[in-house]
Design a protein around this motif. Structure first.
Motif, mmCIF file in Angstrom:
data_model
loop_
_atom_site.group_PDB
_atom_site.id
_atom_site.type_symbol
_atom_site.label_atom_id
_atom_site.label_comp_id
_atom_site.label_asym_id
_atom_site.label_seq_id
_atom_site.Cartn_x
_atom_site.Cartn_y
_atom_site.Cartn_z
ATOM 1 N N MET A 84 0.854 -1.179 0.000
ATOM 2 C CA MET A 84 0.000 0.000 0.000
ATOM 3 C C MET A 84 0.897 1.237 0.000
ATOM 4 S SD MET A 84 -3.083 0.943 2.608
ATOM 5 C CE MET A 84 -3.823 -0.612 2.335
ATOM 6 N N THR A 85 0.668 2.131 -0.942
ATOM 7 C CA THR A 85 1.460 3.350 -0.999
ATOM 8 C C THR A 85 0.937 4.361 0.008
ATOM 9 O OG1 THR A 85 0.081 4.324 -2.696
ATOM 10 C CG2 THR A 85 1.952 3.011 -3.457
ATOM 11 N N LEU A 86 1.760 5.316 0.312
ATOM 12 C CA LEU A 86 1.420 6.336 1.297
ATOM 13 C C LEU A 86 0.157 7.097 0.911
ATOM 14 C CD1 LEU A 86 2.297 7.738 3.896
ATOM 15 C CD2 LEU A 86 3.644 9.295 2.503
ATOM 16 N N ASN A 87 -0.008 7.418 -0.373
ATOM 17 C CA ASN A 87 -1.159 8.222 -0.775
ATOM 18 C C ASN A 87 -2.457 7.428 -0.823
ATOM 19 O OD1 ASN A 87 -0.613 6.750 -3.038
ATOM 20 N ND2 ASN A 87 -0.531 8.478 -4.434
ATOM 21 N N ASN A 88 -2.425 6.141 -0.607
ATOM 22 C CA ASN A 88 -3.641 5.331 -0.540
ATOM 23 C C ASN A 88 -3.846 4.727 0.846
ATOM 24 O OD1 ASN A 88 -4.824 5.596 -3.085
ATOM 25 N ND2 ASN A 88 -3.325 4.203 -3.983
ATOM 26 N N ASP A 89 -3.131 5.205 1.830
ATOM 27 C CA ASP A 89 -3.228 4.693 3.189
ATOM 28 C C ASP A 89 -4.500 5.240 3.851
ATOM 29 O OD1 ASP A 89 -2.926 3.905 5.808
ATOM 30 O OD2 ASP A 89 -1.077 5.021 6.157
ATOM 31 N N PRO A 90 -5.494 4.383 4.111
ATOM 32 C CA PRO A 90 -6.752 4.864 4.691
ATOM 33 C C PRO A 90 -6.568 5.617 6.011
ATOM 34 C CG PRO A 90 -7.028 2.624 3.908
ATOM 35 C CD PRO A 90 -5.556 2.950 3.816
ATOM 36 N N LYS A 91 -5.602 5.191 6.820
ATOM 37 C CA LYS A 91 -5.372 5.860 8.107
ATOM 38 C C LYS A 91 -4.919 7.300 7.885
ATOM 39 C CE LYS A 91 -2.792 5.593 12.406
ATOM 40 N NZ LYS A 91 -1.829 4.833 13.198
#
Length: 125
Positions: free
Chosen positions: A1-8
């Motif tokens: 999971m990339t940083l820009n798609n991290d739900p948190k």
């Protein structure tokens, strides 16, 4: 999971955006017409003629785009929070809302820039 798609991360940032939009943009949307009216009255500018009328029309135009954006921001925040809690990636609905949120920004920003230009130049029609 990339940083820009991290739900948190997205849930956190989206939460801040919703708060900032409520505190700053909503308060400005309420205060600007009041102070603008007082200024126009003080200077003697007619509200429904010329550049002032066009500015008011553009202000309403901006609102037409801004109100759905607020709803989209809240929805995107909630979707990110749900994905974070479930440990799942962001759903496709989040990305669709993000797309429309981005698209709605262009006409609203352009209208705000036109309002600034009208206020600075005060053209005569």
């Amino acid at each position: 999971m990339t940083l820009n798609n991290d739900p948190k991360l997205i849930a956190h940032v989206a939460g801040i955006v919703v708060i900032a939009d409520t505190v700053f943009t909503a308060s400005a949307a309420i205060i600007q017409p009041i102070t603008g009216y007082l200024l126009a009255r003080e200077v003697g500018w007619p509200l429904f003629e010329g550049w002032v009328a066009l500015s008011l029309a553009l202000y309403v135009f901006v609102g037409v785009f801004w109100l759905p954006v607020v709803w989209m921001q809240i929805q995107m925040r909630n979707l990110a929070l749900t994905a974070q809690k479930a440990g799942t990636p962001l759903p496709a609905r989040y990305h669709r809302l993000y797309h429309w949120w981005f698209v709605f920004g262009f006409p609203a920003f352009g209208a705000v820039m036109a309002i600034v230009w009208l206020m600075l130049t005060k053209p005569t029609f």
